[in-house]
Design a protein around this motif. Structure first.
Motif, PDB file in Angstrom:
ATOM      1  N   PHE A   1       4.961  -5.263   7.972  1.00 16.49           N
ATOM      2  CA  PHE A   1       4.085  -4.395   7.181  1.00 16.49           C
ATOM      3  C   PHE A   1       3.546  -3.259   8.051  1.00 16.49           C
ATOM      4  O   PHE A   1       3.495  -2.099   7.606  1.00 16.49           O
ATOM      5  N   VAL A   2       3.165  -3.590   9.274  1.00 14.77           N
ATOM      6  CA  VAL A   2       2.662  -2.567  10.193  1.00 14.77           C
ATOM      7  C   VAL A   2       3.779  -1.600  10.570  1.00 14.77           C
ATOM      8  O   VAL A   2       3.595  -0.370  10.552  1.00 14.77           O
ATOM      9  N   GLU A   3       4.935  -2.134  10.894  1.00  9.73           N
ATOM     10  CA  GLU A   3       6.060  -1.289  11.322  1.00  9.73           C
ATOM     11  C   GLU A   3       6.500  -0.344  10.215  1.00  9.73           C
ATOM     12  O   GLU A   3       6.870   0.808  10.489  1.00  9.73           O
ATOM     13  N   SER A   4       6.478  -0.796   8.976  1.00  8.34           N
ATOM     14  CA  SER A   4       6.899   0.074   7.867  1.00  8.34           C
ATOM     15  C   SER A   4       5.931   1.234   7.671  1.00  8.34           C
ATOM     16  O   SER A   4       6.353   2.368   7.419  1.00  8.34           O
ATOM     17  N   VAL A   5       4.623   0.971   7.799  1.00 13.86           N
ATOM     18  CA  VAL A   5       3.650   2.066   7.662  1.00 13.86           C
ATOM     19  C   VAL A   5       3.792   3.046   8.821  1.00 13.86           C
ATOM     20  O   VAL A   5       3.727   4.275   8.628  1.00 13.86           O
TER      21      VAL A   5
ATOM     22  N   LEU B   1      -1.758  -0.417   4.427  1.00 14.57           N
ATOM     23  CA  LEU B   1      -1.838   0.966   3.961  1.00 14.57           C
ATOM     24  C   LEU B   1      -2.045   1.876   5.164  1.00 14.57           C
ATOM     25  O   LEU B   1      -2.668   1.477   6.157  1.00 14.57           O
ATOM     26  N   SER B   2      -1.548   3.076   5.045  1.00 10.21           N
ATOM     27  CA  SER B   2      -1.912   4.072   6.047  1.00 10.21           C
ATOM     28  C   SER B   2      -3.336   4.524   5.758  1.00 10.21           C
ATOM     29  O   SER B   2      -3.802   4.470   4.613  1.00 10.21           O
ATOM     30  N   ARG B   3      -4.028   4.956   6.794  1.00 10.92           N
ATOM     31  CA  ARG B   3      -5.404   5.419   6.580  1.00 10.92           C
ATOM     32  C   ARG B   3      -5.426   6.610   5.625  1.00 10.92           C
ATOM     33  O   ARG B   3      -6.295   6.701   4.750  1.00 10.92           O
ATOM     34  N   GLN B   4      -4.456   7.493   5.774  1.00 13.14           N
ATOM     35  CA  GLN B   4      -4.396   8.665   4.904  1.00 13.14           C
ATOM     36  C   GLN B   4      -4.236   8.253   3.446  1.00 13.14           C
ATOM     37  O   GLN B   4      -4.890   8.800   2.556  1.00 13.14           O
ATOM     38  N   ALA B   5      -3.374   7.265   3.184  1.00 15.89           N
ATOM     39  CA  ALA B   5      -3.174   6.800   1.812  1.00 15.89           C
ATOM     40  C   ALA B   5      -4.449   6.163   1.268  1.00 15.89           C
ATOM     41  O   ALA B   5      -4.829   6.399   0.098  1.00 15.89           O
ATOM     42  N   ALA B   6      -5.110   5.363   2.092  1.00 13.62           N
ATOM     43  CA  ALA B   6      -6.339   4.713   1.640  1.00 13.62           C
ATOM     44  C   ALA B   6      -7.403   5.737   1.272  1.00 13.62           C
ATOM     45  O   ALA B   6      -8.134   5.570   0.279  1.00 13.62           O
ATOM     46  N   GLU B   7      -7.491   6.799   2.046  1.00 15.36           N
ATOM     47  CA  GLU B   7      -8.483   7.825   1.751  1.00 15.36           C
ATOM     48  C   GLU B   7      -8.109   8.622   0.508  1.00 15.36           C
ATOM     49  O   GLU B   7      -8.985   9.037  -0.259  1.00 15.36           O
ATOM     50  N   GLN B   8      -6.803   8.850   0.273  1.00  7.95           N
ATOM     51  CA  GLN B   8      -6.379   9.540  -0.946  1.00  7.95           C
ATOM     52  C   GLN B   8      -6.669   8.700  -2.182  1.00  7.95           C
ATOM     53  O   GLN B   8      -7.116   9.227  -3.210  1.00  7.95           O
ATOM     54  N   ILE B   9      -6.398   7.425  -2.087  1.00 10.47           N
ATOM     55  CA  ILE B   9      -6.655   6.536  -3.215  1.00 10.47           C
ATOM     56  C   ILE B   9      -8.151   6.407  -3.460  1.00 10.47           C
ATOM     57  O   ILE B   9      -8.620   6.353  -4.600  1.00 10.47           O
ATOM     58  N   GLY B  10      -8.910   6.367  -2.366  1.00  9.40           N
ATOM     59  CA  GLY B  10     -10.349   6.125  -2.439  1.00  9.40           C
ATOM     60  C   GLY B  10     -10.643   4.703  -2.016  1.00  9.40           C
ATOM     61  O   GLY B  10     -10.124   3.761  -2.631  1.00  9.40           O
ATOM     62  N   LEU B  11     -11.432   4.551  -0.971  1.00 10.59           N
ATOM     63  CA  LEU B  11     -11.694   3.214  -0.455  1.00 10.59           C
ATOM     64  C   LEU B  11     -12.375   2.319  -1.482  1.00 10.59           C
ATOM     65  O   LEU B  11     -12.190   1.097  -1.464  1.00 10.59           O
TER      66      LEU B  11
ATOM     67  N   VAL C   1      -3.411   2.479  10.754  1.00 12.67           N
ATOM     68  CA  VAL C   1      -2.781   1.507   9.857  1.00 12.67           C
ATOM     69  C   VAL C   1      -3.808   0.441   9.541  1.00 12.67           C
ATOM     70  O   VAL C   1      -4.451  -0.115  10.449  1.00 12.67           O
ATOM     71  N   LEU C   2      -3.962   0.130   8.246  1.00 15.47           N
ATOM     72  CA  LEU C   2      -4.895  -0.900   7.814  1.00 15.47           C
ATOM     73  C   LEU C   2      -4.084  -2.091   7.308  1.00 15.47           C
ATOM     74  O   LEU C   2      -3.377  -1.982   6.305  1.00 15.47           O
ATOM     75  N   LEU C   3      -4.175  -3.209   8.020  1.00 13.72           N
ATOM     76  CA  LEU C   3      -3.478  -4.433   7.625  1.00 13.72           C
ATOM     77  C   LEU C   3      -4.508  -5.412   7.086  1.00 13.72           C
ATOM     78  O   LEU C   3      -5.484  -5.737   7.757  1.00 13.72           O
ATOM     79  N   PHE C   4      -4.270  -5.893   5.858  1.00 14.68           N
ATOM     80  CA  PHE C   4      -5.219  -6.784   5.201  1.00 14.68           C
ATOM     81  C   PHE C   4      -4.667  -8.208   5.169  1.00 14.68           C
ATOM     82  O   PHE C   4      -3.513  -8.438   4.784  1.00 14.68           O
ATOM     83  N   MET C   5      -5.526  -9.152   5.571  1.00 13.11           N
ATOM     84  CA  MET C   5      -5.178 -10.573   5.581  1.00 13.11           C
ATOM     85  C   MET C   5      -6.313 -11.359   4.937  1.00 13.11           C
ATOM     86  O   MET C   5      -7.400 -10.825   4.703  1.00 13.11           O
ATOM     87  N   ASP C   6      -6.042 -12.637   4.663  1.00 13.08           N
ATOM     88  CA  ASP C   6      -7.084 -13.564   4.229  1.00 13.08           C
ATOM     89  C   ASP C   6      -7.337 -14.575   5.338  1.00 13.08           C
ATOM     90  O   ASP C   6      -6.444 -14.884   6.126  1.00 13.08           O
TER      91      ASP C   6
END
Length: 347
Positions: free
Chosen positions: A198-202, A253-263, A180-185
């Motif tokens: 967000f983490v729990e939903s992924v 994002l899930s790692r799988q989704a991020a890789e499908q989209i393209g980092l 699971v990739l969680l993005f913050m500022d």
């Protein structure tokens, strides 16, 4: 009747250096009135009635000192707790992160000159999930941001030149090991309880978990970024998302989704969102964090008498790039039909 020092008690108060005076039998309120009349600004007096065997008198405790003329002058009582002591100034405690050797969640935080808020951000990040790693992409920082991140225990990726937050997210995602990739500022301290959904939903099967914040829409002049977010979701036939967008943190994002989209698509968040929806991924607005109220206003300047915000220009341009990519894949009408109009017949 005599007091402990052997002096005769009179109606007029007699002050001693230990700070008390005695009255013969009087009413408590009357005593207080007499004392306040005798002493200017007589605040904080302690009045009590004493009844020893065969006598009754009232004791008034008040701090006094003797001036050079031998007169007794009222003095406010000072706190005896910390007399003549300097205030101890302690350095703020630095939260220590523990990066799990086999993380489930990778928390990615781009940062440029965010030393002031970074400790608080990392403190909350460390409480999101027991098996997590925290990655700080310190790009172009000159205020010690990277050093603070290292002291807090984060994994730090340094670049000498500023990359921009979106490019920093891609760099962090490439180094991440979690599923699971969680993005913050780094400039917004968001409580851990607001990040966990967000983490729990992924972890429960959502591919892209968006912040449900849509921005203010009831204003006379709606902000261009708010309009762009709503318009893009409408073009994608996802009006249910209203203004939810990968442009707004936090999101996951899930790692799988991020890789499908393209980092590389993470460098342009609206483009990554378009690709995710066209790929049929499960994209949902999960939880609303009102980052519009938290996000500091930066970089605004005036041009030709009008306020100009370069960040607005950047984000609107990102949405136009996403629309261009959509048209390049879906045709000039972006996948929408022409209702049988035979325009080619008259050309």
């Amino acid at each position: 009747m005599r007091n402990a020092r052997g002096s005769t008690i009179k109606d007029r108060p007699k002050f001693f250096s230990d700070g008390f005076c005695l009255f013969s039998d009087r009413d408590l309120n009357e005593v207080r009135t007499v004392v306040q009349a005798f002493i200017q600004n007589a605040e904080g007096l302690y009045v009590c009635r004493c009844n020893p065997p065969g006598a009754t008198y009232i004791v008034v405790y008040a701090p006094v000192y003797h001036d050079l003329g031998g007169r007794d002058v009222f003095r406010k009582r000072k706190s005896r707790g910390r007399l003549n002591r300097k205030t101890i100034q302690r350095k703020p405690m630095i939260p220590r992160l523990v990066n799990h050797p086999a993380p489930v969640v990778s928390i990615i935080i781009p940062a440029m000159n965010e030393k002031a808020t970074l400790r608080g951000v990392l403190r909350e990040a460390g409480q999101v999930h027991p098996r997590s790693e925290t990655i700080v992409v310190a790009n172009g920082s000159t205020d010690g941001t990277a050093e603070v991140a290292e002291k807090c225990g984060a994994r730090v990726i340094r670049t000498a030149e500023p990359l921009g937050h979106d490019v920093g997210r891609r760099v962090g995602a490439e180094a991440a090991r979690g599923s699971v990739l969680l993005f913050m500022d780094a400039d917004m301290i968001i409580p851990a309880r607001e990040l966990r959904p967000f983490v729990e939903s992924v972890l429960s099967g959502v591919d892209v978990a968006l912040n449900g914040y849509s921005g203010p829409v009831n204003l006379k002049d709606t902000h261009p970024v708010v309009l762009a977010k709503h318009a893009l979701n409408a073009l994608l036939s996802r009006s249910d998302l209203t203004g939810a967008s990968l442009t707004a943190v936090p999101h996951a994002l899930s790692r799988q989704a991020a890789e499908q989209i393209g980092l590389e698509a993470l460098e342009v968040p609206p483009l990554a969102q378009v690709k995710a929806i066209l790929l049929g991924l499960n994209v949902r607005a999960i939880h609303t964090v009102p980052v519009g109220k938290l996000n500091p206003v930066r970089g605004r300047r005036r041009e030709n008498g009008k306020r100009h915000d370069p960040l607005t220009t950047l984000v609107v341009g990102d949405h136009l790039e996403a629309v261009h990519w959509l048209i390049s894949r879906q045709g000039l009408r972006g996948g929408f039909g022409d209702l049988g109009r035979q325009r080619s017949k008259v050309r």
